[in-house]
Design an enzyme around this catalytic site. Structure first.
Site, PDB file in Angstrom:
ATOM      1  N   TYR A   1      25.243 -54.208 -70.107  1.00 12.98           N
ATOM      2  CA  TYR A   1      25.229 -55.559 -70.688  1.00 12.98           C
ATOM      3  C   TYR A   1      25.591 -55.535 -72.180  1.00 12.98           C
ATOM      4  O   TYR A   1      26.109 -56.507 -72.720  1.00 12.98           O
ATOM      5  CB  TYR A   1      23.858 -56.199 -70.449  1.00 12.98           C
TER       6      TYR A   1
ATOM      7  N   LYS B   1      22.352 -62.515 -76.259  1.00 13.81           N
ATOM      8  CA  LYS B   1      21.247 -63.223 -75.582  1.00 13.81           C
ATOM      9  C   LYS B   1      19.966 -63.156 -76.416  1.00 13.81           C
ATOM     10  O   LYS B   1      19.190 -64.105 -76.430  1.00 13.81           O
ATOM     11  CB  LYS B   1      21.009 -62.632 -74.188  1.00 13.81           C
TER      12      LYS B   1
END
Ligand code: NAP
Length: 260
Positions: free
Chosen positions: A159, A166
């Site tokens: 990720y 995020k």
């Protein structure tokens, strides 16, 4: 039967395909009685207009690039064009993220270049604030803003810089909750488990994340079922969370609570 969004008007930003979490959210919101508008940007706008017809009732489709100041400044007018001069919004869904998959994801953490990181943070995190401010003139005293995150409290395989973006989104939502709370506006996020969408497909090695859920989520996890996530977003848009702000609700089959 009465719906939990009866009488409410909701903007869902970030609908491209019927696989978009935003699409599932727009569908559940309509089923729960809301008047819905959806938005997307650029070349995919034509696709969004076609996909919009698959919703129970075809919503207006607005053009909104969250990095374009003119689009943001014109958002209220676009809503009024469709819903009339006394239009208002009771809720806004931010279902938007972007990080260059070639430079930032799939094992590129140590080499991701700053201009791409800056773009990812702008589109995926700063935009929550930008969208909130653009929508604020239409929000009556009170309202609900809901965004989508992928739990950024830990580091994940593949990720990479999206995880950092995020984390910025999660922090942004807390500061927004602080600053918009006095106007009665709640700001919350839903942390979803891995779901098959265009954004997910673009993550090199997404299957690696997906496979972890298959073994660890105590409730199990269906990566093709967007409805549990959409229902949580709709619940947060409704009057059933009147005293909740700055919160992150996990919709991940219980994965986040397990140690191993
Ligand atoms: P998606 O269908 O690809 O939705 C992402 C949306 O963001 C697309 O409509 C995309 O438009 C839009 N977007 C990108 N740049 C934009 C910009 N500058 N201005 C306005 N819109 C822009 O994928 P999704 O999985 O449903 O993603 C929705 C949200 O859920 C994202 O925040 C994502 O990180 C989050 N989430 C996803 C998962 C998952 O596993 N899928 C899990 C947790 C959280 P284009 O398609 O035209 O680029």
């Amino acid at each position: 039967m009465a719906g939990i969004l009866d009488g409410k008007t909701i903007l869902v930003a970030g609908v491209t395909m019927d696989s978009s979490i935003g699409f599932a959210t727009a569908k559940v919101a309509q089923e729960q009685g809301a008047t819905v508008l959806i938005s997307n940007f650029g070349r995919a706008l034509g696709i969004t207009r076609r996909i919009a017809k698959r919703l129970p009732s075809t919503p207006p489709v607005l053009e909104l690039d969250v990095t374009d100041d003119e689009h943001l400044a014109g958002l209220a007018d676009q809503v009024r064009e469709h819903l009339g001069d006394d239009a208002h919004l009771d809720g806004v869904v931010h279902s938007i993220a972007y990080g260059n998959p070639e430079t930032l994801l799939g094992g590129k953490f140590l080499t991701g270049p700053w201009p791409d990181v800056a773009q990812a943070v702008q589109v995926s995190a700063y935009s929550l604030k930008a969208l909130a401010m653009a929508a604020q003139p239409l929000m009556r005293p009170g309202g609900s803003i809901v965004g989508l995150t992928f739990d950024a409290s830990v580091a994940w395989p593949v990720y990479d810089w999206m995880g950092v973006a995020k984390a910025a989104l999660e922090s942004t939502s807390r500061y927004l909750a602080r600053d918009l709370g006095p106007d009665g506006i709640r700001v919350n996020l839903v942390a979803a488990g891995p779901l098959k969408t265009l954004a997910a497909k673009a993550i090199p090695g997404f299957e690696e994340l997906d496979a972890m859920w298959a073994t660890k989520a105590p409730l199990g996890w269906d990566n093709a079922d967007h409805e549990p996530t959409a229902k949580a977003v709709v619940a947060l848009l409704s009057d059933f969370f009147p005293a909740t702000s700055g919160e992150i609700v996990h919709v991940d089959g219980g994965f986040h609570a397990m140690g191993a």
